[in-house]
Structures are given as C-alpha cells and as structure tokens.
Design a protein around this motif. Structure first.
Motif: not given
Length: 374
Positions: A175-178, A241-247, A249-254, A258-262
């Motif tokens: 998950q480092v590459l992710l 950019e900061r807000q997107l990073r936070e999102r 990180a928060k939704s990574k498992d979900h 699902l296999g897609t960027t939300l």
C-alpha cells in the motif's frame, strides 16, 4: 481568428473537398444525411483532434479507405497558420505550421471553437458527466495549464484505479505505492479544481449578463461548483490538495473494496440557478434553454478574454430547437462578432431577416456548392 480554408480527404462521406469560407456567417443548407454535420464535425476535429459525435476515430475514415486527412488554414492576428489532423490505423497525427507535434497538448488551442448543437441542452438537464465533459473540452482550449493538469490527473487516476483493483483481488499487497499515487492524484486534482473554480466564476460573469438580457431582466443566473471538497474564494490549489489527501486516506479501505477512486474532480458537477432555484430540477423548458444558450454564448467572450482571439462558433441544426425570440437573441449576439458556421435544412424567416449577407453553401451527397451572391 477565422478559418480561411478547409480541405478534406476521405473524411466521412467526403472523398476530396476544398472550400474557402467567409469571415462572417457561413450557412450549410441541405437535406438530412447529405454531409452538413460531417462538414461541421471536420472543423471541430481540426480544432480539438477528436470528434464530438464518436469516440472511435476509425468512424471518421471514409468507407473502405485507410486514412483520412483534415487540413485547414487559420487566420489569426499574427498571420495565417496551417493545421492538419490525420487519422489512420496507427492512430492520429497532427501538424502545426507543417511541423508534426509529438504531443496533442501543443496543438490544441491553435484553433478555438464553440459548438452549440441540440444535444447541448443536456448541459443543463443532463447527467453530471456531461457538464464535466463540457468544462474539460472548453477550458482545455482556453488554458494550456488546464489541459496539462487534466491530462496529468487522468493519467494518475487511471494508474490508481488499476492499482486499487489489483489490491482488491490480492494481486498486490504493497500500500506504499497506493500512497504515492494518492499524493500525485491529489496534487493534480487540487490544481484542476482551482482552475475550474476560477474559469467557472469568469464564465458565470458573462453568462449572467446574457441571461439577464435574454430574459428581459426578469431572471438572474448563477453557478455553483459542486465538489466533495470545500470550494471557496479563499481556497487555494494547496487547500484542495490537502482536502483530497485527507479523503483518500480516510476512504482507502472502502476504495480498495470497490476497486475505484471515490473522490476528486472526476466526480464534480456544476449546478445552475435561476432566481435562486436549481434550473436542472425546477426550471421550465424555456428557462433551461435560455440557460444553455447563455452558457454557450458566454464561452465566446470568455475565450476572447483568455486567449485574445474570438473562437469560431459552430451551430449544428440548433435554430430548429430555439423559438423565434431565442433565435433573435442568438443571431443578434453573434452578428459581426465571430465567424459562424450554421447547418440547417432551410432558413427560418427570423434567420433570413437577421443574418446580413450570409455565405451559403448547398450540400448534397458529399458535394458542396457555394451560392453565387446576388
């Protein structure tokens, strides 16, 4: 700017065509399925290197032929500029001033166009993807920075979605590459949102004035950029950019599940409001058409302010979709202002009355004949 000359070779139903245009209003008249829209499409493709009608470039090549070529000469403030787009089984190649361009981003913007077709009413009442495509197509012509950030964002989005699918199906576990892909996507996304917000605000300025005029001062038009991040005048690209990073990180498992960027600008939208009411949901058909007309006409002024040149205006069978009042506003707004190409099966009484000295081309079975002036 205006298009002086267009040449087609094996494009759609045109074997060979060479036509010279007037800097004013050029009208293509003919029955359906004779080649009017194909000629209009060729001008659009010459500008953007892609069609507004199909995503399959092979469909642009004449039946039983191996390649198609569109060549044009554009008159700009600093002189004439030759352009060429060629399609073949190996893909597409573009030339700018007789020099092949390795990147499409160095070509797009050489010729700017605004297309208004009946389906453009979907800008107002269609799905969010239609409005995202509208923003990306128009803003990419105006801003090389927008085109660059959009291309960068789409590249990282594709890579991240592929990696999310690999994590989902346990083909990868690192998950480092992710995290690296998430950071790159957030950086490009932050820049893209900032550019969109700025250009939308400027487009709103021009569209609101036009809408106010068309509605005889009865209606006020406003825009709202709808995003999963907090968009505001005090926000910067770094904030997005900061807000997107936070999102991410928060939704990574979900997202792995699902296999897609939300989250990100690929899911954003624009809402239009007339007198405070969402015109997509609550506007009348007349209000929706006035909004669409105002937005499309506003593009002309926004492009002029961004590039220093007026774009070409392509009106593909749009008069048949507008009542006499809106036809009048449209034709009055463009008269003596921009080079215009208009397709129609016949000219309405309103159009004949308003258009001064049009250049008319009769089109039948892929043949174009210019009417002699009286």
């Amino acid at each position: 700017m205006f298009l002086e000359e267009l040449q087609l070779h094996n494009f759609r139903n045109y074997a060979d065509l060479k036509v010279h245009f007037h800097p004013g209003i050029n009208i293509f008249i003919g029955a359906n399925a004779q080649g009017k829209t194909n000629l209009m499409e060729a001008i659009y493709v010459l500008a953007l290197t892609k069609s507004h009608r199909t995503a399959n470039d092979r469909e642009l090549i004449r039946w039983h032929q191996k390649k198609a070529t569109i060549t044009g000469r554009v008159k700009k403030r600093l002189g004439s500029l030759p352009l060429e787009v060629q399609f073949s089984g190996r893909g597409k190649r573009v030339q700018l001033n007789h020099l092949f361009q390795s990147r499409l981003s160095t070509y797009v913007g050489s010729l700017n166009v605004v297309l208004f077709a009946p389906e453009d009413l979907a800008i107002v009442k269609g799905a969010p993807v239609v409005r995202r495509q509208f923003m990306d197509t128009e803003f990419s012509q105006m801003s090389s920075q927008y085109l660059y950030q959009l291309s960068r964002y789409n590249q990282y989005l594709k890579q991240r979605n592929q990696y999310l699918k690999q994590l989902k199906y346990h083909q990868q576990s690192d998950q480092v590459l992710l995290g690296v892909l998430s950071d790159e996507l957030a950086a490009a996304g932050g820049q893209l949102i900032a550019l969109r917000a700025t250009l939308l605000q400027q487009l709103e300025h021009w569209a609101a004035d036009l809408h106010h005029h068309i509605s005889t001062a009865k209606e006020d038009l406003t825009f709202k950029y709808v995003s999963q991040v907090d968009v505001g005048e005090d926000q910067t690209a770094a904030d997005y950019e900061r807000q997107l990073r936070e999102r991410y990180a928060k939704s990574k498992d979900h997202e792995i599940e699902l296999g897609t960027t939300l989250s990100g600008p690929h899911r954003d939208d624009v809402h239009f409001f007339v007198n405070g009411a969402n015109v997509q949901s609550f506007g009348s058909q007349g209000q929706q058409r006035t909004t669409a007309l105002s937005v499309k006409l506003a593009e002309i002024d926004l492009m002029k302010s961004q590039t220093g040149e007026y774009p070409l205006l392509l009106l593909d069978d749009v008069l048949s979709e507008l009542d006499d009042e809106r036809q009048t506003h449209l034709l009055t707004a463009i008269q003596d202002k921009v080079q215009t190409f208009l397709t129609t099966t016949s000219l309405s009484g309103v159009a004949r009355q308003l258009i001064k000295q049009p250049t008319i081309f009769n089109i039948a079975d892929g043949h174009v004949k210019k009417e002699e002036t009286q």
